[in-house]
Write an enzyme that holds these catalytic residues in place. Sequence first.
Site, short mmCIF file in Angstrom:
data_model
loop_
_atom_site.label_atom_id
_atom_site.label_comp_id
_atom_site.label_asym_id
_atom_site.label_seq_id
_atom_site.Cartn_x
_atom_site.Cartn_y
_atom_site.Cartn_z
NE ARG A 23 8.55 0.68 -1.53
CZ ARG A 23 7.41 0.42 -0.91
NH1 ARG A 23 6.57 1.42 -0.62
NH2 ARG A 23 7.09 -0.82 -0.57
CG ASP A 26 13.19 2.20 1.14
OD1 ASP A 26 12.85 1.42 2.04
OD2 ASP A 26 13.44 1.85 -0.03
NE ARG A 28 5.92 9.10 3.35
CZ ARG A 28 5.33 9.45 2.21
NH1 ARG A 28 5.25 10.72 1.89
NH2 ARG A 28 4.85 8.53 1.40
CD GLU A 90 5.84 8.44 -7.99
OE1 GLU A 90 5.05 8.51 -7.06
OE2 GLU A 90 7.08 8.64 -7.87
#
Length: 847
Positions: A23, A26, A28, A90
């Site tokens: 996510r 949250d 990256r 995903e």
Amino acid sequence: MALLLSASSSSKRWKYNVFLSFRGKDTRKKFTDHLYAGLKQKGISTFKDDEKLKQGTSIAPELLKAIEESRIAVVILSRDYASSSWCLTELTKIVECMEKTGLVVLPVFHYINPSDVQNHKGTFGEAFAKHEESFKDNIGNVQMWKSALTKVADLAGWDLKDNHESIVIQKIIGRIFSELYHKLPCVSKDLVGMDSFVEEMLDSYLGEGLGGVRFVGICGMGGIGKTALAQEIYRRIYGNFEASSFIANVGEETKNQGLVSLQKQLLSKILMESEINIWNVYEGINVIRNTISNKNVFIVLDDVDGEEQLGALAGEHDWFGLGSRIIITSRDSHLLRRCGVDDIYTAKVLNNDDALQLFSWRAFHKPYPKENYVNLSKDFVNYANGLPLALKVLGSSLFAKRTNEWKSALDKLKEEPNRNILDILQTSFDGLTNMQKGLFLDIACFFNGENKDCIRDILESFCYYPDYNIGVLMDKSLITIDDQGILWMHGLLQDMGQEIVRRESPKEPSGRSRLWIYEDVIHVLKNNSGTEVVEGIMLNIPIQKVEHLRVEAFLKMKNLRLLKIGIEKLPQDFINGTVQLPKDLNRGKVQLPQGLNYISKELRLLEWYGYHLKCIPTNFQLNKLVELRMHCSGIKQLWKGNMNLDELKLIDLSDSQNLIEIPNLSGAPKLKQLILRHCTRLYKIHTSLGDLKQLIRLDLNGCKCLESFPHKISLEALEIFDLGGCSKLKKFPEIVGNMSCLLELCLSETTINELPFSVEYFTGIIKLDLRDCINLLSLSNGCCYLMSLKILTLSGCSKLNELPENLGNIEGLEELDVSGTAITELPLSVVHLKNLKEEEVLISWAC
């Protein structure tokens, strides 16, 4: 299921090694970015959406395709992961690939409770409540998302809570490496047969369970694949460590660039810095020790040949952090032991099947030979004897060649070994001292396949100090010694040694120090062209040939120290009996009609099968002779009178049918072995035999005419005494003094009727063989004091009707054979024979 690569997936061509599912808002710019950087640093191809997708493209289809093209998916489950329908889409695709194609899935719980993910509670429960509201018309998708999330949450993964992120990232990268490389077999054509060696190293020498810091050596002869093995291990596991470095050709690079350059190379790779400022070796040691001591590292130091190299690069265990692994490859096992490695793996040659496959990849570019090349391929593989270097060099040299060229190349190898192979092998030889080189060349030319204990005296007489220098050759991986004490040299190392000798005088054999090829020896002897250069000759005569030499054949060879004349090994046709043996097989194949009048005073070993003269000339000055072996000789009397043989330690005249007596031996005070087996006409032995204080073995087995034996013997060093088959010998000699060294006494098939009381002097005897002594009436009580006796054989002593009552005193007795005797019961004292194997008595009794 998800943690194993399927057979189909392992052979598929992947675009990415790893797909990162996360996510963005949250993780990256923090955890995901650090993990991505770590994977990229290790050279692991990784898909991360903001790195691979271009702006303006449709996200979903490319994401789904990237998942299909990846081998491993790392799913970073963070607080708001489930709030993203893209993340859940995903995840559903990831689970589908996990179940269908064997995609490996590794979950990471990013500061969340794993049970919240599994049970859809907390933020995950809230997210799904919103999805159910938003996707009322497509509730099936929400159920698939929930199912996928539960399946992934059930997998083994990592929980970041209460853990350092850097440590978890290192573990993730290590696990990915394990999945990518450790579980997959060697696929390189040059690594055929390596898998089992790699697995053995990883499991038994380098495993995590072994703990601490481990230094492991890989040792073996040149060309055996030490570097290839280390490279494959490095490829598979270097990602399990914080940092790693593979330094190739350490020995050579030390000479060319110096140790400081290698220290800089090591630190540059470990610290990921291009500029390392070190000005001397000692400064480099301090920098390595101070900067790496807290790091978990994997280092390979390849082809180390000096102690100072390890001292400068990996001097002590405490230079490295816990869990570090240091591999050192070397041809010198003693160097590795001196430097304190924890374990040494001895590299192995390839078996025949793997060797043929490796050879075929080079010769045919496929794993098997062409149909009409199979037998020729096997001939080359046999020549290489499992050595990968030779298999690759020879295979490459034969690629696209016709069969007649292959045959010619094979014949050429017998005359002149491949230089590319020899140059690699000779590196170890070049590092020897002159004395060690001489020992190596003697083994290559004369002693390969001999028992090291049987040739020790000869090697000592050559001043080779074998107890030390044989160990050096073993340490340098130039020879091996098997469990039976047989000294072996790999065929290509033997070829190398013989080629070194041939180069001493390429055109003229008489200019070489050692001669062993039949044609070369005959050329030198028949042309009387021997020189002072020649030190050793071994001549094996073909069975069907007889060679006549002139008296001057050995005249010019003043430094000849070894002369071995024998016959070629019997072909299989003779062994099988399909071809009749020549009647004159035991007749001398080398004839000297005018006698043997000239022989070097330097001779230490004289071995002559079928020596045709009746005695050794009295004008021989063989005061340096150590061993005299003349099987099947025509000798009638060894010599006349008394000869000065101060250094003689062995006489072996076995199967010399004309020998009638043994002369005065007082001139050979150092004699250790006298072997006269099956000298069937021998009837007399000189009394001087009884005073040979250093005699260890006296073997007269099968001397059926022997009647006269010294009445008294004082052979205090004797260990083996064999009079078996001396059927005319009626009385055992009287023992004077102690013979506590005697281990084995064989009197089988003699006509003695009793053992003397002096047998009690044999306090160390282990084996007493009285088999088929048909006149033996009783055993003396002296036998019952032989406390070391383990085997007592009395079978066939047909007149023996009882055993001594106190036989039970021999508490160490293990085997008692009384079959074929007149004994009807054993004495009561046998109950004290606790070591006696009951079945040995009962089975023999039943016979």
